[in-house]
Write an enzyme that holds these catalytic residues in place. Structure first.
Site, PDB file in Angstrom:
ATOM      1  N   ASN A 202      -6.055  -9.870  15.485  1.00 36.39           N
ATOM      2  CA  ASN A 202      -6.421  -9.164  14.735  1.00 36.39           C
ATOM      3  C   ASN A 202      -6.460  -8.171  15.928  1.00 36.39           C
ATOM      4  O   ASN A 202      -7.751  -8.413  16.047  1.00 36.39           O
ATOM      5  CB  ASN A 202      -7.123  -9.427  13.970  1.00 36.39           C
ATOM      6  CG  ASN A 202      -6.740  -8.325  12.772  1.00 36.39           C
ATOM      7  OD1 ASN A 202      -6.025  -7.985  12.157  1.00 36.39           O
ATOM      8  ND2 ASN A 202      -8.321  -8.036  12.834  1.00 36.39           N
ATOM      9  N   HIS A 345      -2.841  -1.162   8.349  1.00 38.08           N
ATOM     10  CA  HIS A 345      -2.360   0.045   8.777  1.00 38.08           C
ATOM     11  C   HIS A 345      -3.597   0.427   7.518  1.00 38.08           C
ATOM     12  O   HIS A 345      -3.489   0.094   6.410  1.00 38.08           O
ATOM     13  CB  HIS A 345      -0.917   1.057   8.623  1.00 38.08           C
ATOM     14  CG  HIS A 345      -1.506   2.354   8.762  1.00 38.08           C
ATOM     15  ND1 HIS A 345      -1.153   3.437   9.286  1.00 38.08           N
ATOM     16  CD2 HIS A 345      -0.617   3.005   7.713  1.00 38.08           C
ATOM     17  CE1 HIS A 345      -1.248   4.687   9.067  1.00 38.08           C
ATOM     18  NE2 HIS A 345      -0.644   4.257   7.721  1.00 38.08           N
ATOM     19  N   THR A 414       0.427  -6.425   7.864  1.00 38.28           N
ATOM     20  CA  THR A 414      -0.634  -7.168   7.693  1.00 38.28           C
ATOM     21  C   THR A 414      -2.444  -7.350   7.586  1.00 38.28           C
ATOM     22  O   THR A 414      -3.426  -7.746   6.780  1.00 38.28           O
ATOM     23  CB  THR A 414      -1.102  -8.147   9.285  1.00 38.28           C
ATOM     24  OG1 THR A 414      -1.130  -6.986  10.194  1.00 38.28           O
ATOM     25  CG2 THR A 414      -0.014  -9.481   9.474  1.00 38.28           C
ATOM     26  N   GLU A 415      -2.790  -6.606   7.284  1.00 40.12           N
ATOM     27  CA  GLU A 415      -3.455  -5.284   6.198  1.00 40.12           C
ATOM     28  C   GLU A 415      -3.265  -3.865   5.417  1.00 40.12           C
ATOM     29  O   GLU A 415      -2.782  -2.905   6.849  1.00 40.12           O
ATOM     30  CB  GLU A 415      -4.626  -4.754   7.707  1.00 40.12           C
ATOM     31  CG  GLU A 415      -5.411  -6.295   8.189  1.00 40.12           C
ATOM     32  CD  GLU A 415      -6.702  -6.224   8.215  1.00 40.12           C
ATOM     33  OE1 GLU A 415      -7.178  -4.459   9.497  1.00 40.12           O
ATOM     34  OE2 GLU A 415      -6.794  -6.756   9.503  1.00 40.12           O
ATOM     35  N   ASN A 416      -2.881  -3.490   4.674  1.00 39.06           N
ATOM     36  CA  ASN A 416      -3.416  -2.077   4.137  1.00 39.06           C
ATOM     37  C   ASN A 416      -4.348  -2.521   2.610  1.00 39.06           C
ATOM     38  O   ASN A 416      -3.647  -3.156   2.159  1.00 39.06           O
ATOM     39  CB  ASN A 416      -1.963  -2.023   4.161  1.00 39.06           C
ATOM     40  CG  ASN A 416      -2.076  -0.306   3.045  1.00 39.06           C
ATOM     41  OD1 ASN A 416      -1.436  -0.085   1.812  1.00 39.06           O
ATOM     42  ND2 ASN A 416      -1.835   0.405   3.762  1.00 39.06           N
TER      43      ASN A 416
END
Ligand code: NOJ
Length: 554
Positions: A202, A345, A414-416
């Site tokens: 990650n 992001h 995977t991330e926001n």
């Protein structure tokens, strides 16, 4: 997360910029403030995420070994208010509760990470395997699957076993490649019959830059100019090795996918008619996402990194570049080791060219190597973390960049997400609703542009330990009352809103979306009352455990 040295640049150079400067990109011909109503492709996967150190707690339970974050957070002065992840959300003891929250949201997937030292306390597989740790992840995975939630599992979300740091210098040392590979193989062996989506690392940018260059993150080393590049070099090799292990030993029977999750801000040229600004903005993204993605998709570092770091190294009087190089065999081994690309992001920067002269006396580092300055528009909303400005259109641009640079790979976001300050105990997080609505909409536009996005992960399911910021920044869809030793969870309004997006698989119409928002904000006031009542009760009974730090402002 951005390092603090970048904030100061931003603040010095804060500009009021003309937003129209961003309008000429081909894939944003339509007004970037317009909203697109429609649905996502069938089968689009909706999820939420977390990571082991940020949520599990149980830092010394059931045979777990120490990680670099356990040690780092216990050192005075490293984390805001000297907070630690010792108990955090107590996720280790709340598998069933947390899976119910996911069910409530109707998630298709849950992204979490495995703590390496919970499975292998020293990090070295031949030393000892901790079966209790295996049991914990077994229980979590089984429970998710029983509830039709697909696990997306990250092998490394920053919590390196401390022994590996002490014995070998952690990611500065090439021996991590084999240790990581053994750990990964253990995970494939024990969980791979049920887990089909693996993420090796990650946000390796943060591991390299904040762990080994600025020292803001564990292990806290300040190896300016070389530490980040060397750590990244070993991480890329470790990723490739694990991908090959899976490909040759496990894929046949397990039929899963192995990817990596890269984080990156979008960099927009300040003046799109100025070639130097255009190049500087491209450099910004290449030094961020390209640093890792270019070797993985094309076999070597971005040319611009090789040129800039190489030239500066010569100017410093060094015989070789501070950026290590891959041998021809390594290049072909690393190239193509990605079944899907994870993208994390959060925000965007305006970028302008800025020369950082390098000479024998000057201290070059990752930041000065890029020859650029980061700027922000003061009109951008910044509800929480200091570095996190809400700039939805940057998300679409980053996704399009990924498509064109890396041959339109399969992408999972995977991330926001967005944080709020600890001070804010308000569950009616209208600004988070706005953030999710706009960012998810830009992702939808990117899919219309042809970007191959297959899933989206809201960051994060719960409020949690936010690294060097401690508990002062809350990213959760669910609020966690950290003052209460049971760590109860309360839904914020954004839970209701995200749930509706998931059920509708998009944004059906303006009327409906406005309705969702109104309803979400209405229902959260009752959750607010619950939280307030619980607080009053806990004050009356003075049930704060003595060992728990007092968060006065909560
Ligand atoms: C990226 C990291 O992977 C995650 O752990 C963190 O919570 C978010 N950034 C927000 O800072």
């Amino acid at each position: 997360m951005l390092p603090r040295c970048a904030f100061s640049v931003c603040h010095v150079f804060v500009l009021v910029l003309c937003l129209s400067s961003a309008e000429d990109f081909d894939w944003t011909k339509n007004d970037h403030s317009s909203f697109y109503y429609g649905t996502f492709p069938a089968g689009f996967s909706w999820g939420a995420g977390s990571s082991a150190y940020q949520t599990e707690g149980a830092w010394d339970k059931d045979g777990k070994g120490l990680s670099i974050w356990d040690v780092f957070s216990h050192k005075k002065g490293k984390i805001q208010r000297n907070e630690t992840g010792d108990s955090s959300c107590e996720g280790y003891h709340k598998v069933k509760d947390d899976v119910s929250l996911m069910k409530e949201l109707k998630l298709n997937h849950y992204r979490f990470s495995i703590s390496w030292p919970r499975l292998i306390p020293t990090g070295i597989k031949s030393d000892h395997i901790n079966e209790k740790g295996i049991q914990y992840y077994d229980e979590l995975i089984n429970h998710l699957l029983e509830n039709q939630i697909t696990p997306i599992v990250t092998l490394y979300h920053w919590d390196l076993p401390q022994v590996l740091q002490e014995k070998y210098g952690g990611w500065q040392n090439i021996s991590m490649v084999n240790h990581f590979n053994e750990y990964a193989n253990l995970c494939f062996e024990r969980f791979g019959n049920r887990v089909k989506y693996w993420i090796t690392f990650n946000n390796p940018w943060s591991v390299a830059v904040e762990g080994y260059e600025t020292g803001e993150h564990a292990p806290g080393l300040k190896l300016r100019g070389t530490g980040a590049y060397r750590a990244a070099h070993h991480i890329i090799k470790a990723h490739a090795k694990v991908w090959h292990s899976y490909d040759t030993q496990w894929r046949g029977k397990q039929k899963g996918l192995v990817g990596i999750s890269l984080s990156g801000d979008w960099g927009e040229p300040v003046d799109i008619s100025n070639q130097k600004d255009i190049e500087a903005a491209e450099r910004y993204v290449q030094f961020y996402v390209g640093w890792f993605a270019t070797p993985i998709f094309h076999g070597d570092y971005p040319q611009v990194m090789k040129d800039f770091i190489g030239r500066k190294s010569v100017q410093q009087g060094l015989g070789t570049s501070r950026l290590p190089s891959f041998s021809p065999q390594e290049k072909s081994y690393i190239k193509g080791t990605c079944d899907f690309l994870g993208i994390g992001h959060f925000t965007t920067r305006y970028i302008t060219q800025k020369n950082n002269p390098s000479g024998r006396s000057s201290s070059s580092n990752y930041f000065t190597d890029r020859d650029l300055a980061e700027l922000v528009d003061p009109r951008w909303p910044d509800p929480g973390s200091e570095w996190l400005y809400s700039v939805p259109w940057g998300f679409r641009r980053l996704l399009n960049f990924v498509k064109t640079q890396y041959g339109n790979p399969m992408v999972y976001v995977t991330e926001n997400g967005v944080s709020e300050k600890m001070l804010c105990t308000e569950l009616c997080d209208d600004w988070r609703i706005q953030y999710y609505k706009d960012y998810i909409n830009e992702m939808m536009k990117a899919i219309k542009d042809g970007v191959n996005v297959k899933g989206y992960t809201a960051w994060s399911l719960l409020d949690k330990f936010e690294w060097d910021e401690g508990y002062s920044e809350r990213f959760g869809l669910y609020y966690v009352d950290f003052r209460n030793k049971n760590k109860p969870r309360y839904p914020k309004a954004s839970v209701q809103f995200y749930k509706r997006i998931i059920s509708a698989n998009g944004f059906p119409s303006q009327r409906e979306v406005e309705n969702w928002r109104r309803k979400a904000v209405e229902t959260c006031s009752s959750s607010n009352q619950l939280l307030a009542a619980a607080r009053r009760k806990s004050k009356e009974h003075a049930e704060m455990p003595k060992v728990w730090p007092v968060h006065d402002e909560v």
